[in-house]
Design a protein around this motif. Sequence first.
Motif, PDB file in Angstrom:
ATOM      1  N   LEU A  45       0.856  -1.104  -0.001  1.00  9.34           N
ATOM      2  CA  LEU A  45      -0.085   0.070  -0.035  1.00  9.34           C
ATOM      3  C   LEU A  45       0.795   1.201   0.156  1.00  9.34           C
ATOM      4  O   LEU A  45       1.826   1.388   0.752  1.00  9.34           O
ATOM      5  N   SER A  46       0.508   2.063  -0.782  1.00  9.59           N
ATOM      6  CA  SER A  46       1.346   3.499  -0.910  1.00  9.59           C
ATOM      7  C   SER A  46       0.061   4.533  -1.325  1.00  9.59           C
ATOM      8  O   SER A  46      -0.701   4.213  -1.706  1.00  9.59           O
ATOM      9  N   THR A  47       0.664   5.666  -1.189  1.00 12.08           N
ATOM     10  CA  THR A  47      -0.422   6.875  -1.454  1.00 12.08           C
ATOM     11  C   THR A  47       0.269   7.508  -2.622  1.00 12.08           C
ATOM     12  O   THR A  47       1.221   7.719  -2.961  1.00 12.08           O
ATOM     13  N   PHE A  48      -0.914   7.965  -3.634  1.00  6.86           N
ATOM     14  CA  PHE A  48      -0.500   8.352  -5.027  1.00  6.86           C
ATOM     15  C   PHE A  48      -1.554   9.609  -5.269  1.00  6.86           C
ATOM     16  O   PHE A  48      -2.697   9.623  -4.676  1.00  6.86           O
ATOM     17  N   GLU A  49      -1.045  10.734  -5.770  1.00  5.51           N
ATOM     18  CA  GLU A  49      -1.772  11.886  -5.965  1.00  5.51           C
ATOM     19  C   GLU A  49      -2.352  11.619  -7.361  1.00  5.51           C
ATOM     20  O   GLU A  49      -1.908  11.068  -8.414  1.00  5.51           O
TER      21      GLU A  49
END
Length: 716
Positions: A45-49
């Motif tokens: 899991l990672s955060t992406f714009e």
Amino acid sequence: MAHATDKSVVGDFSNATFDYFGVKSRFFRKDEKFLVETDGSDGNLSTFEIKYTFGVDPLQQYLVEFPDGRLQSLSIAWDTRPKDKGGQRWFHLYPKEEIRHDDVLHWTKLNQNWNFMCSQCHSTGVRKNYDTTNDRFATTFAEISVGCEACHGQGSRHVGWAQNKNSWWPLGKIDDPTMGLAERFSERHDATWLPNAETGNAKRSTAPRELRAEVETCGLCHARRGQFSEVWAPGQPLSDTHMISPIGRGLYHADGQMLDVEEAYNYGSFKQSKMFAAGVTCSDCHDPHSSKLRLAGDGTCLQCHSQDKYADVKHHRHEAVTPPLSCASCHMPTRTYMVVDTRHDHSFRIPRPDLSAKLGTPNACNDCHTNKSPEWSAAAVESWHGPNRKGFQNYAAAFHSAWNDQSDAAKLLAVVAADRNTPAIARAGALNELSSRVTPATLGLARTSLSDPDPMVRIGALDMLQDVALEQRWSIASPLLSDPVRGVRIRTASLLADVSSARVSDKDRERFDHAAEEFIVAQKFNADRPEARTTLGAFYARRGRNSEAEAEYKAALRLSAQFVGASINLADLYRQTGREGDGERVLRSAIATAPSDGGLHHALGLSLVRLKRLDDALVELGRAAEFDPNNARYAYIYAVALHSAGRQPEAIAYLKGSLVGHPENRDIIMAIVSLSREAGDTATALQYAEKAARIAPDDPTVRGIVGELRRRISPR
């Protein structure tokens, strides 16, 4: 396409979550940005714009920008339909299969890449700008969404014309009837549609043009095609910059209807239609700027089709149905793509439940009458209209026969390909299918088709020649090295890649070199794709440029280790250059990434045969046949290997079992004949030889074998 803003984003980013096979994604906002927490390329899991929105109705997708210039499309999309229609929710585009981070369909991988997959149709003036050396994109566009120049081409001359008001307003003389436009799309302007009271149909006052500039322009985005050049101009054949898919397995049903699983787009459907043949263009029915129908309901159809004849219960036979049937209900059946996007088939075909009963193709009748059989529907149609069907698309039997390896395939395909009244996209597909069935009799068909007005047919004829001896290929195809359409020229260069420059005249060499350079440029344009790198590698290999071929195959595998074609070709290149051991290592590495690919196991099995490791080879050839039971060649080769290993009864039994899936395959049947005869089982050999004779009654070799076996059993 639009920048992600409060105005453009319609999805729920208020900390909404979505679960997909154990991956919990979260959509939220922070510092005015739209963000998603989901699985990245490593599975974590990672955060992406979210940088851009993509689409409006009935779904909206979201694009994430990566440091290397890639824009990747999330596979979780927002359903923009009203809530009472099932919308206003997050959903996954592959809801029934788990797409993991190492799958080519994962949102971070090649097949969800906007720069290649999406940009050309959703933005204007796109330049992909892929940097081969650094594997980066610097893609640009003139307009972020679809603007005037997307269809009309560059507009500077039109702007200049408009600014020179003295030439047109209010009293000036219009000295440029083109108004500075590259293409006026005027094919509708010089014709009217004249009603015929007897038929109830209208007929075009003038014959349709050979090149339909409007249809080709719409096809720029509404066709199943691959782009090989950005130098597109309105009014030119689409084949000049794109390779268009003809009717083929995996994209279409045998009768030409679009498959549910693989969208073929409406260009391919419309070019199959009787309306296209009659001269109808897209804008006869749709406003080109809004895409809305010209008239509401059936009004668009009734522009040309008499209301008295076609809006009558005697025609549609469905009185007092609620809601009432529309023309599209029967003649434009729908299929759903991307889970929620329902689209009409534009081939405007007459429903053929009789074909459904025979060939398994879908039909509009049973789309509604789901509790009835195709036979029931066919009986109803026959009771209304008699036993003879008069549909325009009459090639289902040929493609069904070809795709099911039946003995009459070549004969049926040749009839389709030779009939100028058959849609060009179907003739192109038939010619392509004939490539594995070429005979001296059908070579004449290839020659004729190479002069067809439609470039798709000419390309299909070139495809047909791919396994013909080089001398014949050159004599038949080489004139097309100078074809006016670039797509035809580059296909010709590919077909003739193994010609020796020393064997042709200086003039012919010059023509080939020019087309070959166009071919190379076309592949390099798509150097971000493993299939283009592999295609270029194969071209270099056939030209004897082995080091360049090896480099291209390796580049393809760097782009995608799962692209098996590159591994098979690289291993074959090593075979040709005496590096069989290196080929084995390449194939084993590929199998580690795609363990169920029959082609890889088959190639490895053949390599092991050459390395004299017959027991290991037999295992791999067996796996190939197991993983790809639809490939009759794999079954045949495996049986031959069993026989070579001294396992003759097992080989014969395996061949007999294979006939269940390939009941008319000549190689399998004749292998049973040969092995049975060798084993002394003349009765079985005769039984299968007679089967072959029934399938191919004109084959003199089979007739001779039958006669010989009969004499053995009943000597005079």
